[in-house]
Design an enzyme around this catalytic site. Structure first.
Site, PDB file in Angstrom:
ATOM      1  N   VAL A 101       0.833  -1.216   0.000  1.00 28.81           N
ATOM      2  CA  VAL A 101       0.000   0.000   0.000  1.00 28.81           C
ATOM      3  C   VAL A 101       0.862   1.259   0.000  1.00 28.81           C
ATOM      4  CG1 VAL A 101      -1.903  -1.138   1.197  1.00 28.81           C
ATOM      5  CG2 VAL A 101      -0.196   0.136   2.525  1.00 28.81           C
ATOM      6  N   GLU A 102       2.171   1.125   0.033  1.00 33.01           N
ATOM      7  CA  GLU A 102       3.024   2.319   0.028  1.00 33.01           C
ATOM      8  C   GLU A 102       3.809   2.390  -1.294  1.00 33.01           C
ATOM      9  OE1 GLU A 102       4.676   3.432   3.933  1.00 33.01           O
ATOM     10  OE2 GLU A 102       3.687   1.678   4.750  1.00 33.01           O
TER      11      GLU A 102
END
Lengths: 378, 378
Positions: free
Chosen positions: B168-169
């Site tokens: 998610v980063e």
């Protein structure tokens, strides 16, 4: 007179004596700078000016309209490049809270560390949406005749209004951007200093004027080609010099000329031969969308070629990653010739010599949010 | 000996004499610093040291474990803060090509212009995904006992490995990140300079060591509170001084102490009263996920409070935008008291006095991509 004062005078006298009777060794640089730069053993005869062996090529380049990039901020109209306005513009250029998400700034797609663009095929904006065209570099953009690939903004301040509002970019509204800045006392102060004669300093127009003022300072002079154009023969290697000749002889300077080696006029992409659809997608008709004139179909502003070695991928579609391939595409599409490596390699070497010296970028600190600052909308 | 050399010796002797017999007027600042700071007309009597009116409060703060933040890089272990390593780390900190999209860098969520975080509730990463927790500030993070809200990384070099790989980063793989850097000759050179004794300088471990080295320099000393703690009575206004007393007396220093005013140990969020679910969502059990120990449910590292006025919204959930509300939440959750404005206002004033002076951030230029550089995956 105290003994210490007498001593001070003595020191002064001694220093003066030393200055006027300096040995040739261990000289002070400050002193040397005012002396004639001759070796001590050389007789003081005038050296006749040697004509540079590159003079003819240099004249060819200049005659074809190539020009060195001046140092210092580029020209703007209807704006004043005061230090206050440039400093405010620097904050705004890096200000993610100009976007509705508070995450995307001008700098997101015009990254000053990466040649002034994002090195992506097309940019990523609000909600991870993909923009329709490749982000152009902000470096030296002040020298373009107009902004965007299709020239739809007359100048940088008009340009800056676009991405802030574009749904696929920063997805904000002018009123919201202004309200966000107005909520922070430091911005109110900075706008007042930057626009001291305005009744309403913190306006959307002034926001973009400040950004333009900062962007006008983002110039990259002293590229090897500039130094060569100004007389430094050794600034270019032989291959790059060959490339200068090829670039002019092949006709590239017909479109890529002036200070920015392009960026100064509009031309059909595919003047002679239609480029592959991957490179010139049929749906994007370029300047036609601005003028609605049939002859403007697939017309784009000639890409400025400064720092082109840093800003792959190329063309408005961003589908070509190699500079050599881009040169070949141009040869075919615009000149109707199939360039060989014998032409492409020197032209690429010349294009590499257009990489200039970027300014030192002092990353700004941004004002702190207040209770009234609108919240990010993600 | 040449006359000029004799003269030089004469000057040296004279200078030494002057230094040891200086007049009181027109002193050199370097010399004055070693002399007592007395006016010329004052008789040379020792002035008795006045006890500072703030001495008692200062001792109270020091006794409660509050400490001034030292200038200069913070301490790291198993790493060397060489200029080459710091310079490389600066490039890597701003390097978007460490992400699979080539768009997200450490700096995206740890924006040095915004107090070292992103001022969002939780961060936005690859594909516009939302991270689970609020991004902590990178400023002074070197002084935290461990990194992340749950302390799952022992230090900054371990921390840096997380976001690069988190889906998610930055959504990248270590091998891909290393391959990307290795494709650019300038990075190969910079890693070799930064890790001259390593057989394989350009490794994932060294990548994160360099980032840690740069982050160790991101400290913000000389906050008003620091200056006050070091004896400058006027550095704090009366309300902030009242806040220092309240902060200690109420027991806040039990968790928020040390150089970073927090960041040094773990405590249950909701020690006395359970916070609202909006602020402490039931699904995020904090350090329990690291230790799998029931007593670690909803345990988090005490937030470091330096620059807290710049880093709203607050808590790991990022749902509280007002510093005053955050103070009230802490009073209730950790101390079991309902703080009134009479307590909250001075404590907020004290917390504002923890805003330090950030270092000058020189934005780096990043190496140019090569033909072999992996392409962005968007």
């Amino acid at each position: 007179m105290k003994p210490s004062s007498i001593l001070s005078l003595l020191v002064l006298a001694a220093v003066l004596l030393v200055l006027f009777d300096r040995p040739a060794t261990s000289p002070s640089p400050q002193i040397l700078a005012t002396e004639p730069a001759v070796a001590t053993s050389t007789p003081l005869e005038p050296v006749p000016a040697q004509p540079s062996p590159d003079a003819a090529l240099r004249n060819k380049a200049l005659s074809a309209g190539l020009k060195p990039l001046p140092a210092g901020p580029g020209p703007v109209t209807g704006n004043a490049l005061t230090p206050e306005r440039i400093a405010l513009g620097r904050q705004l250029f890096f200000e993610p809270r100009l976007s509705s998400s508070h995450l995307i700034s001008c700098h997101t797609c015009h990254n000053l560390a990466l040649g002034g663009d994002d090195n992506l095929p097309t940019s990523v904006g609000h909600g991870w949406q993909r923009g329709p065209r490749n982000a152009p570099t902000v470096y030296n953009a002040v020298y373009n005749t107009a902004q965007f690939w299709d020239g739809r903004a007359a100048d940088l301040k008009a340009q800056a209004k676009g991405p802030i509002q574009a749904a696929v970019e920063m997805a904000n509204a002018p009123e919201q951007a202004v309200a966000t800045l107005r909520s922070m006392p430091e911005y109110v102060e900075n706008f007042t200093s930057a626009f001291p004669d305005d009744q309403d300093p913190l306006s959307f127009d002034n926001l973009t004027k400040a950004i333009e003022a900062y962007e006008a300072t983002l110039v990259t002079p002293n590229a090897p080609f500039d130094r060569w154009l100004q007389g430094e023969d050794d600034a270019l290697n032989p291959l790059a010099k060959q490339g200068v000749a090829r670039f002019v002889d092949k006709g590239c300077t017909a479109c890529h000329n002036g200070v920015n080696v392009g960026g100064q006029a509009y031309f059909p992409f595919g003047l002679i031969r239609k480029p592959a659809e991957r490179i010139r997608p049929p749906a994007d008709k370029g300047r036609f969308a601005v003028t609605h004139t049939p002859s403007d179909e697939y017309v784009f502003r000639a890409a400025p070629l400064r720092n082109i070695a840093l800003t792959a991928p190329y063309f408005h579609s961003g589908q070509v990653w190699s500079l050599e391939e881009a040169i070949a595409v141009m040869g075919s599409a615009q000149l109707g010739v199939d360039l060989t490596d014998a032409d492409i390699a020197p032209i690429a070497a010349f294009l590499h010599s257009l990489t200039g010296v970027p300014p030192q970028i002092d990353y700004p600190m941004l004002p702190v949010e207040a209770a009234t600052t609108p919240k990010p909308r993600l």
